[in-house]
Scaffold this active site. Structure first.
Site, mmCIF file in Angstrom:
data_model
loop_
_atom_site.group_PDB
_atom_site.id
_atom_site.type_symbol
_atom_site.label_atom_id
_atom_site.label_comp_id
_atom_site.label_asym_id
_atom_site.label_seq_id
_atom_site.Cartn_x
_atom_site.Cartn_y
_atom_site.Cartn_z
ATOM 1 N N TYR A 73 2.965 1.956 4.705
ATOM 2 C CA TYR A 73 2.123 1.020 5.460
ATOM 3 C C TYR A 73 2.542 1.057 6.933
ATOM 4 O O TYR A 73 3.458 1.806 7.303
ATOM 5 C CB TYR A 73 2.182 -0.370 4.822
ATOM 6 C CG TYR A 73 1.619 -0.324 3.409
ATOM 7 C CD1 TYR A 73 0.292 0.073 3.201
ATOM 8 C CD2 TYR A 73 2.410 -0.576 2.293
ATOM 9 C CE1 TYR A 73 -0.232 0.177 1.917
ATOM 10 C CE2 TYR A 73 1.893 -0.470 1.000
ATOM 11 C CZ TYR A 73 0.568 -0.086 0.824
ATOM 12 O OH TYR A 73 0.058 0.041 -0.436
ATOM 13 N N PRO B 157 7.851 -8.327 -4.018
ATOM 14 C CA PRO B 157 6.420 -8.574 -3.810
ATOM 15 C C PRO B 157 5.564 -7.674 -4.702
ATOM 16 O O PRO B 157 5.838 -6.483 -4.812
ATOM 17 C CB PRO B 157 6.221 -8.223 -2.330
ATOM 18 C CG PRO B 157 7.387 -7.340 -1.969
ATOM 19 C CD PRO B 157 8.517 -7.775 -2.829
ATOM 20 N N GLN C 149 6.055 -11.651 1.710
ATOM 21 C CA GLN C 149 6.112 -10.366 2.404
ATOM 22 C C GLN C 149 4.959 -10.282 3.399
ATOM 23 O O GLN C 149 3.787 -10.299 3.001
ATOM 24 C CB GLN C 149 6.015 -9.206 1.404
ATOM 25 C CG GLN C 149 6.233 -7.850 2.069
ATOM 26 C CD GLN C 149 6.032 -6.681 1.120
ATOM 27 O OE1 GLN C 149 5.024 -6.614 0.417
ATOM 28 N NE2 GLN C 149 6.977 -5.754 1.099
ATOM 29 N N ALA D 62 2.431 -8.580 -0.777
ATOM 30 C CA ALA D 62 2.085 -8.134 0.576
ATOM 31 C C ALA D 62 0.901 -8.954 1.081
ATOM 32 O O ALA D 62 -0.174 -8.956 0.479
ATOM 33 C CB ALA D 62 1.735 -6.646 0.568
ATOM 34 N N ARG E 159 11.829 -4.687 4.068
ATOM 35 C CA ARG E 159 11.752 -3.658 3.022
ATOM 36 C C ARG E 159 11.546 -2.311 3.696
ATOM 37 O O ARG E 159 10.656 -2.154 4.534
ATOM 38 C CB ARG E 159 10.614 -3.958 2.040
ATOM 39 C CG ARG E 159 10.449 -2.872 0.982
ATOM 40 C CD ARG E 159 9.579 -3.274 -0.190
ATOM 41 N NE ARG E 159 10.407 -3.712 -1.312
ATOM 42 C CZ ARG E 159 9.998 -3.764 -2.574
ATOM 43 N NH1 ARG E 159 8.769 -3.432 -2.881
ATOM 44 N NH2 ARG E 159 10.801 -4.151 -3.535
ATOM 45 N N CYS F 47 1.391 -7.103 -5.324
ATOM 46 C CA CYS F 47 -0.020 -7.420 -5.074
ATOM 47 C C CYS F 47 -0.707 -7.772 -6.383
ATOM 48 O O CYS F 47 -0.542 -7.065 -7.376
ATOM 49 C CB CYS F 47 -0.747 -6.216 -4.492
ATOM 50 S SG CYS F 47 -0.261 -5.822 -2.833
ATOM 51 N N GLY G 194 10.771 -6.089 -10.900
ATOM 52 C CA GLY G 194 9.327 -6.199 -10.719
ATOM 53 C C GLY G 194 8.569 -6.222 -12.022
ATOM 54 O O GLY G 194 8.314 -7.275 -12.618
ATOM 55 N N ARG G 195 8.217 -5.038 -12.507
ATOM 56 C CA ARG G 195 7.340 -4.981 -13.683
ATOM 57 C C ARG G 195 7.933 -5.648 -14.914
ATOM 58 O O ARG G 195 7.194 -6.227 -15.722
ATOM 59 C CB ARG G 195 6.949 -3.522 -13.959
ATOM 60 C CG ARG G 195 5.918 -3.007 -12.943
ATOM 61 C CD ARG G 195 5.839 -1.515 -12.944
ATOM 62 N NE ARG G 195 7.091 -0.938 -12.483
ATOM 63 C CZ ARG G 195 7.360 0.352 -12.489
ATOM 64 N NH1 ARG G 195 6.476 1.201 -12.960
ATOM 65 N NH2 ARG G 195 8.519 0.798 -12.034
HETATM 66 C C1 FNR Z 1 4.095 -3.411 -6.453
HETATM 67 N N1 FNR Z 1 4.979 -3.078 -5.422
HETATM 68 C C2 FNR Z 1 4.805 -3.646 -4.169
HETATM 69 N N2 FNR Z 1 5.711 -3.427 -3.186
HETATM 70 C C3 FNR Z 1 5.630 -4.077 -2.009
HETATM 71 O O1 FNR Z 1 6.479 -3.877 -1.139
HETATM 72 N N3 FNR Z 1 4.595 -4.935 -1.775
HETATM 73 C C4 FNR Z 1 3.642 -5.185 -2.698
HETATM 74 O O2 FNR Z 1 2.776 -6.034 -2.487
HETATM 75 C C5 FNR Z 1 3.703 -4.477 -3.925
HETATM 76 N N4 FNR Z 1 2.728 -4.615 -4.882
HETATM 77 C C6 FNR Z 1 2.950 -4.179 -6.170
HETATM 78 C C7 FNR Z 1 2.073 -4.526 -7.204
HETATM 79 C C8 FNR Z 1 2.358 -4.166 -8.508
HETATM 80 C C9 FNR Z 1 1.431 -4.603 -9.610
HETATM 81 C C10 FNR Z 1 3.511 -3.415 -8.792
HETATM 82 C C11 FNR Z 1 3.874 -3.020 -10.206
HETATM 83 C C12 FNR Z 1 4.346 -3.020 -7.774
HETATM 84 C C13 FNR Z 1 6.252 -2.403 -5.724
HETATM 85 C C14 FNR Z 1 7.249 -3.399 -6.327
HETATM 86 O O3 FNR Z 1 7.620 -4.388 -5.390
HETATM 87 C C15 FNR Z 1 8.523 -2.683 -6.796
HETATM 88 O O4 FNR Z 1 9.159 -2.108 -5.702
HETATM 89 C C16 FNR Z 1 8.209 -1.602 -7.832
HETATM 90 O O5 FNR Z 1 7.345 -2.106 -8.835
HETATM 91 C C17 FNR Z 1 9.473 -1.057 -8.491
HETATM 92 O O6 FNR Z 1 10.172 -2.063 -9.181
HETATM 93 P P1 FNR Z 1 10.033 -2.220 -10.800
HETATM 94 O O7 FNR Z 1 8.648 -2.663 -11.098
HETATM 95 O O8 FNR Z 1 10.364 -0.894 -11.395
HETATM 96 O O9 FNR Z 1 11.050 -3.283 -11.135
#
Ligand code: FNR
Length: 358
Positions: free
Chosen positions: A185, A24, A102, A60, A233, A26, A325-326
């Site tokens: 959270y 997930p 999520q 989320a 999570r 945001c 993610g990213r």
């Molecule tokens: C997130 N992350 C995140 N985690 C989560 O549990 N709910 C969410 O809504 C979000 N929102 C969110 C927005 C953005 C723009 C980023 C970059 C990250 C965390 C994400 O799910 C993940 O755990 C982390 O980004 C680490 O993974 P990567 O990006 O290193 O592959």
């Protein structure tokens, strides 16, 4: 090269085409502060599905208005919100991806300015459209407004709201649900002694601190079919003395498994400001410990950015799936690229793009 990344995985009645899942994330693009998805969500999530991801977990999504991180978050407390998500879910499915969502309550970290805005991450005053936040105890997250301590009626309402949102998610067509129990959270706030100093049956022992999470899981499971996988999570560690530990996380994961949770999405941190030794795959070991010691499938997440690294995590049985993610934001076609890198014979290329990948 092995093809573990592209081995389908079945959780309950749902088969997912591969093990590259999108966690997930945001987007903070809801325009009218009404929690309703829009064309950005369609384009963004749609591109991830076209890129070949196995499952995609929508950001989320607040189960109540005060459970949103910011006014620009998605919500799922009314039917209009579910109706806006339904065509997006249908598109993801048409592309061979499984759509997940999520369900979240931001607790004491709610009511902040969204990422990317000038006051990024600061509390929004109530007179400027913010709202009163709630938490297990009236202890603030550093720099944010202090929350109101939830009473029993408030706790019961949170449980009911998660269940109602789960029902709406199913109506919108989601085939996989994730409960947000991480990143500081509400549910994590209850789990962690750093934010939970209650003296009733929700505070003190781990059993008590986990009570709200387990009640939410029971209420959600009761709303959804046996065929539907449920993920949680967790933040496996608070990265600081006196916080949640991996041993506690393993115990909570066992309880979750017994209650019908199918996979733990293992993240860390977020409940207090603490130095985190981040780097490639830095959270994988927590997914491995949870998987081995609690006997439940896990997903690894955090700085997983290349196909060989992702394949290795699976081949060495450190986790059952990887969340990317990213890197998926940088390149939504990461799964197609990964398939080529590991020489998987049938990369998840959508038909209209076939000629680009011959
Ligand atoms: C997130 N992350 C995140 N985690 C989560 O549990 N709910 C969410 O809504 C979000 N929102 C969110 C927005 C953005 C723009 C980023 C970059 C990250 C965390 C994400 O799910 C993940 O755990 C982390 O980004 C680490 O993974 P990567 O990006 O290193 O592959």
């Amino acid at each position: 090269m092995t093809h573990k990344l592209f081995e389908p995985i079945t959780l309950r009645g749902v088969q997912v085409r591969n093990r590259i899942w999108v966690p997930p994330m945001c987007q903070y693009v809801v325009e009218k502060h009404d929690g309703v998805a829009n064309s950005w969500h369609m384009a963004h999530l749609g591109a991830l599905a076209q890129g070949g991801a196995g499952a995609i977990i929508v950001e989320a999504t607040g189960v109540v208005p005060e459970g949103r991180i910011s006014p620009r978050d998605l919500g799922l407390w009314n039917d209009a919100q579910a109706e806006a998500l339904a065509p997006i879910v249908a598109f993801l499915r048409s592309q061979g991806a499984v759509a997940g969502i999520q369900l979240a309550h931001a607790g004491r970290k709610a009511s902040v300015h969204p990422e990317g805005s000038p006051l990024d991450g600061q509390s929004i005053p109530i007179e400027e459209g913010g709202w009163e936040t709630v938490g297990p105890s009236a202890i603030s997250f550093e720099g944010l407004r202090a929350p109101r301590e939830l009473d029993q009626a408030g706790i019961d309402a949170v449980v009911a709201a998660f269940a109602a949102s789960a029902r709406r998610a199913v109506e919108a067509g989601f085939e996989l649900l994730e409960i947000h129990g991480a990143h500081g959270y509400l549910l994590h706030e209850f789990l962690s002694p750093l934010s939970n100093q209650r003296t009733d049956s929700y505070g003190g022992s781990l059993e008590n601190r986990a009570r709200l999470l387990l009640q939410v899981v029971d209420a959600v499971r009761a709303q959804i079919s046996e065929e539907l996988p449920l993920l949680v999570r967790l933040s496996a560690t608070d990265w600081t003395e006196g916080g949640v530990t991996i041993d506690e996380t393993v115990q909570v994961a066992e309880w979750l498994r017994e209650r019908g949770v199918d996979l733990i999405d293992v993240s860390t941190g977020g409940n207090v400001l603490a130095p985190i030794p981040s780097g490639p795959g830095y959270q994988v070991r927590f997914a491995t410990a949870t998987r081995e010691r609690a006997g439940i499938p896990t997903g690894a997440v955090g700085h997983i950015t290349n196909p060989a690294q992702a394949e290795q995590i699976l081949v060495t049985e450190q986790a059952d799936i990887v969340f990317v993610g990213r890197e998926m934001l940088r390149d939504p076609r990461f799964p197609i690229r990964a398939a080529q890198a590991v020489r998987y014979p049938t990369p998840p290329v959508p038909l209209p793009y076939l000629r680009a990948h011959r």
